[in-house]
Design a protein around this motif. Structure first.
Motif, mmCIF file in Angstrom:
data_model
loop_
_atom_site.group_PDB
_atom_site.id
_atom_site.type_symbol
_atom_site.label_atom_id
_atom_site.label_comp_id
_atom_site.label_asym_id
_atom_site.label_seq_id
_atom_site.Cartn_x
_atom_site.Cartn_y
_atom_site.Cartn_z
ATOM 1 N N HIS A 185 0.807 -1.215 0.000
ATOM 2 C CA HIS A 185 0.000 0.000 0.000
ATOM 3 C C HIS A 185 0.840 1.264 0.000
ATOM 4 C CE1 HIS A 185 -3.163 -2.765 0.541
ATOM 5 N NE2 HIS A 185 -3.093 -2.890 1.849
ATOM 6 N N VAL A 186 2.160 1.116 0.125
ATOM 7 C CA VAL A 186 3.063 2.265 0.081
ATOM 8 C C VAL A 186 4.151 2.003 -0.957
ATOM 9 C CG1 VAL A 186 2.645 2.969 2.467
ATOM 10 C CG2 VAL A 186 4.471 1.338 1.962
ATOM 11 N N GLN A 208 7.454 6.625 -5.959
ATOM 12 C CA GLN A 208 6.543 7.747 -5.790
ATOM 13 C C GLN A 208 6.801 8.802 -6.858
ATOM 14 O OE1 GLN A 208 6.288 9.317 -1.725
ATOM 15 N NE2 GLN A 208 7.041 7.359 -0.953
ATOM 16 N N LEU A 225 -3.641 1.968 -2.815
ATOM 17 C CA LEU A 225 -2.456 2.764 -2.534
ATOM 18 C C LEU A 225 -2.788 3.871 -1.543
ATOM 19 C CD1 LEU A 225 0.558 3.286 -3.457
ATOM 20 C CD2 LEU A 225 -0.419 5.028 -4.971
ATOM 21 N N LEU A 248 -1.027 10.029 -1.706
ATOM 22 C CA LEU A 248 0.265 10.590 -2.073
ATOM 23 C C LEU A 248 0.060 12.046 -2.472
ATOM 24 C CD1 LEU A 248 3.281 9.978 -2.527
ATOM 25 C CD2 LEU A 248 2.715 9.349 -4.885
ATOM 26 N N HIS A 276 2.081 8.082 3.173
ATOM 27 C CA HIS A 276 3.229 7.178 3.109
ATOM 28 C C HIS A 276 4.169 7.290 4.307
ATOM 29 C CE1 HIS A 276 1.894 6.361 -0.922
ATOM 30 N NE2 HIS A 276 2.936 5.588 -1.165
ATOM 31 N N TRP A 290 1.286 4.478 9.642
ATOM 32 C CA TRP A 290 1.011 3.052 9.724
ATOM 33 C C TRP A 290 1.270 2.478 11.113
ATOM 34 C CZ3 TRP A 290 -1.382 0.737 5.682
ATOM 35 C CH2 TRP A 290 -1.477 1.516 4.522
#
Length: 360
Positions: free
Chosen positions: A120-121, A127, A149, A152, A230, A235
């Motif tokens: 997911h990152v 990026q 995702l 971002l 991110h 997280w």
């Protein structure tokens, strides 16, 4: 017997007549106001009733997919980019199915973002590549990107024209329960596909009672980090900073966020707000079999004891706070976009215009 002077009698008579005239005028004005209110109500209903029809016809031609100005630049009309960073198990497949149905009709491209090991990152180089691709891949514009995702922020990479982010979230425990049974039994979308926990018949309540790893409250921590981004802190389960950052990003960077429990309303608001891409989506959703394209098999509702155990956890409380915050925002947007007229939900017509334009 005393008599009033003639002047006093006439003055009283005039006052009485003036009073009658004032009352008559007031009754007349009140009746006119009531007539105007009735007429205004009829006009509002007529406008609201024809709004969807006008909206549909207005966007049939691709040349009407943008606001026309005197100095309209044809090269800019197809610059729109929508990113749906879809949260797993929130009815995202049902919604994406509508986009795939409409892409040829409405003239846009749908691109699925597939990350290695469903991460997911992204790494920082990835990026950068992703931002450059989305920004500069003009051959695939207008574009609708979708994938699991985390958010971002394109402005971090020096991009001035940012994409429109959209998303859908779900009640946190409902989402986790759906995922638990999905990885065991799959769904009716691809019923014969073997999932990674296929053969494990333990129900969710037993898993929670045993405090097994995949049923801990920490597993709820997904929707907050998806909106947070991110950063590593996003997280970390239970991070208050991540919760506040997720709220900030939702308000500042997301065009529209709906909830699974009101998926049809989300589609309706999106069509009204971005008709160049989503014209016809509510009709497809209602009649094209997209309203519940993927349904998890053998899903059991958790017991009251299981629900109570989760609700005592700080992580559930934070994820639920984010859900309630999102729901409140969506309800606000919905109230300003749609209303009920004669039992039917219709789109509110345009409520602004330009005037006193100078020079002539």
């Amino acid at each position: 017997m005393a008599f009033l002077p003639y002047r006093a009698v006439m003055q009283t008579k005039y006052q009485f007549m003036i009073g009658i005239l004032v009352l008559t005028a007031l009754f007349y004005l009140e009746s006119q106001i009531q007539r105007l209110e009735v007429s205004l109500t009829k006009i509002e209903r007529a406008i609201a009733q024809t709004q969807i029809e006008n909206l549909n016809s207005a966007w049939k031609d691709h040349t009407s997919r943008h606001l026309v100005t005197d100095n309209d630049d044809e090269s800019k009309k197809d610059d729109i980019v929508v990113i749906y960073n879809r949260v797993p198990k929130t009815a995202s497949t049902s919604f994406v199915g509508v986009a795939y149905d409409l892409c040829s009709v409405n003239g846009f491209n749908v691109l699925h973002l597939n990350t290695t090991r469903n991460s997911h990152v992204m790494s920082l180089p990835d990026q950068t590549r992703f931002v450059q691709n989305v920004t500069n891949w003009n051959a695939k514009k207008p574009a609708f990107y979708h994938g699991h995702l985390a958010f971002l922020d394109f402005s971090r990479f020096g991009v001035t024209t940012k994409p429109l982010y959209i998303n859908i979230i779900r009640k946190p425990l409902d989402r986790l329960v759906s995922y638990y049974y999905f990885v065991r039994y799959g769904d009716d979308f691809r019923p014969h596909l073997k999932r990674r926990r296929s053969g494990d018949s333990q129900n969710f309540d037993d898993c929670v009672a045993k405090d097994e790893q995949e049923c801990l409250p920490e597993k709820l921590w997904l929707q907050v980090p998806f909106f947070c981004g991110h950063s590593q802190e996003c997280w970390r389960p239970g991070s208050k900073w991540a919760l506040e950052q997720a709220k900030h990003n939702l308000v500042e960077h997301f065009f529209l966020v709906g909830v699974t429990e009101q998926l049809e309303e989300f589609v309706a608001v999106l069509e009204a707000s971005l008709p160049s891409m989503f014209h016809g989506s509510i009709e497809r959703f209602q009649t094209g079999g997209k309203s519940h394209l993927r349904k998890t098999s053998n899903k059991l509702q958790p017991s009251e004891a299981t629900i109570a155990k989760f609700q005592r956890s700080e992580i559930w409380q934070m994820e639920n706070e984010f859900y309630e915050f999102t729901l409140e925002q969506f309800e606000h947007v919905k109230r300003r976009t749609m209303k009920v007229v004669d039992g039917k939900t219709v789109i509110v017509p345009q409520q602004f215009m330009y005037e006193k334009i100078r020079p002539r």
